[in-house]
Write an enzyme that holds these catalytic residues in place. Structure first.
Site, PDB file in Angstrom:
ATOM      1  N   PRO A  14       0.685  -1.348  -0.039  1.00 45.70           N
ATOM      2  CA  PRO A  14       0.026  -0.017   0.002  1.00 45.70           C
ATOM      3  C   PRO A  14       0.782   1.267   0.056  1.00 45.70           C
ATOM      4  O   PRO A  14       2.203   1.286  -0.078  1.00 45.70           O
ATOM      5  CB  PRO A  14      -0.886  -0.067   1.363  1.00 45.70           C
ATOM      6  N   GLY A  18       7.008   1.885   1.821  1.00 44.61           N
ATOM      7  CA  GLY A  18       8.524   2.049   1.634  1.00 44.61           C
ATOM      8  C   GLY A  18       8.791   1.500   0.204  1.00 44.61           C
ATOM      9  O   GLY A  18       9.949   1.094  -0.061  1.00 44.61           O
ATOM     10  N   GLU A  87       5.571   3.806  -9.585  1.00 41.57           N
ATOM     11  CA  GLU A  87       4.406   3.939  -9.599  1.00 41.57           C
ATOM     12  C   GLU A  87       3.692   3.459 -10.877  1.00 41.57           C
ATOM     13  O   GLU A  87       2.936   3.863 -11.697  1.00 41.57           O
ATOM     14  CB  GLU A  87       3.961   5.517  -9.858  1.00 41.57           C
ATOM     15  N   GLN A  89       1.674   1.022 -11.377  1.00 37.71           N
ATOM     16  CA  GLN A  89       0.181   0.784 -11.508  1.00 37.71           C
ATOM     17  C   GLN A  89      -0.534   1.869 -12.386  1.00 37.71           C
ATOM     18  O   GLN A  89      -1.461   1.435 -12.873  1.00 37.71           O
ATOM     19  CB  GLN A  89      -0.417   0.849  -9.977  1.00 37.71           C
ATOM     20  N   CYS A 143      -0.680   0.737  10.238  1.00 36.59           N
ATOM     21  CA  CYS A 143      -2.178   1.082  10.157  1.00 36.59           C
ATOM     22  C   CYS A 143      -2.285   2.349  11.053  1.00 36.59           C
ATOM     23  O   CYS A 143      -1.681   2.538  12.210  1.00 36.59           O
ATOM     24  CB  CYS A 143      -2.808   0.046  10.551  1.00 36.59           C
ATOM     25  N   CYS A 181      -4.838  -1.308   8.142  1.00 32.51           N
ATOM     26  CA  CYS A 181      -4.837  -2.795   8.224  1.00 32.51           C
ATOM     27  C   CYS A 181      -6.338  -3.120   7.615  1.00 32.51           C
ATOM     28  O   CYS A 181      -7.061  -2.468   7.350  1.00 32.51           O
ATOM     29  CB  CYS A 181      -4.654  -3.632   9.726  1.00 32.51           C
TER      30      CYS A 181
END
Ligand code: ADP
Ligand code: MG
Length: 190
Positions: A14, A18, A87, A89, A143, A181
């Site tokens: 996500p 890192g 990046e 995606q 989270c 989370c």
């Protein structure tokens, strides 16, 4: 020094996990190994200005902004042995074939990108790249609700969880993303 076997590495997870830091760490080590490196990023990713990939912790590495992954073979310079893509995606499905061809030609390709979107659904070409990679690292963030390992990206619009069907661009709204989370990731559907 030159690699003899091409390979694909995917660094995913996500936001805030890192990925860019890890990409930069691998690129710096490749530079120490005297590899010739080229890094690419989608030109739509303008968060930190163009011409470099930048982590949330502030580290950076010079990069070439491109509109399409098909530009990578065209911009590839003689002697390049390592290609980094951040990046990923945001690129079209074409990137899958481009990455395979680079690795088939003997290059080490390191791809960083989100595995899932704010709905926790597979994001663009990343799942296929993960399946075809020699190595996949799924990183975790923290989270922001409970401090556990975060595997997802929470989208917030004016402080509230974004709806499943909310438009990608909400004009005039205060939009924010944070790591969550599974338990604290929330995508209202109605
Ligand atoms: P990514 O590319 O996956 O978005 P970056 O490499 O840009 O991640 O940033 C990682 C850095 O973000 C961490 O080292 C830390 O300094 C910072 N950070 C901010 N919020 C968080 C969080 N919720 N969990 C982990 N790291 C965070
Ligand atoms: Mg990043």
């Amino acid at each position: 020094m030159r690699h003899h076997n091409g390979s694909v590495e995917v660094v995913t997870g996500p936001m805030f996990s890192g990925k860019t830091e890890e990409l930069i760490r691998r690129l710096r080590r490749a530079r120490i190994a005297r590899q010739k490196i080229q890094v690419f990023q989608p030109s739509i990713d303008t968060r930190f200005g163009q011409g470099k990939v930048t982590s949330h912790a502030g580290t950076a590495f010079e990069a070439t902004p491109i509109d399409s992954a098909t530009a990578i073979p065209e911009l590839l310079e003689e002697g390049t042995t390592v290609v980094g893509i951040d990046e990923a995606q945001f690129f079209d499905a074409e990137i899958i074939e481009v990455v395979q061809q680079l690795a088939d030609r003997g290059l080490r390709v390191i791809v960083a990108g989100l595995d899932t979107d704010f709905r926790a659904e597979p994001f663009g070409p990343i799942p296929a790249l993960m399946a075809q990679a020699e190595r996949v690292d799924k990183l975790h963030a923290i989270c922001m609700v409970c401090g556990d390992a975060a595997s997802r990206t929470q989208r917030l619009i004016d402080g509230r969880p974004a709806h499943y069907d909310d438009p990608i661009v909400v004009v005039g709204a205060n939009e924010l993303y944070e790591a969550r989370c599974r338990r604290h990731h929330n995508v209202p559907r109605d």
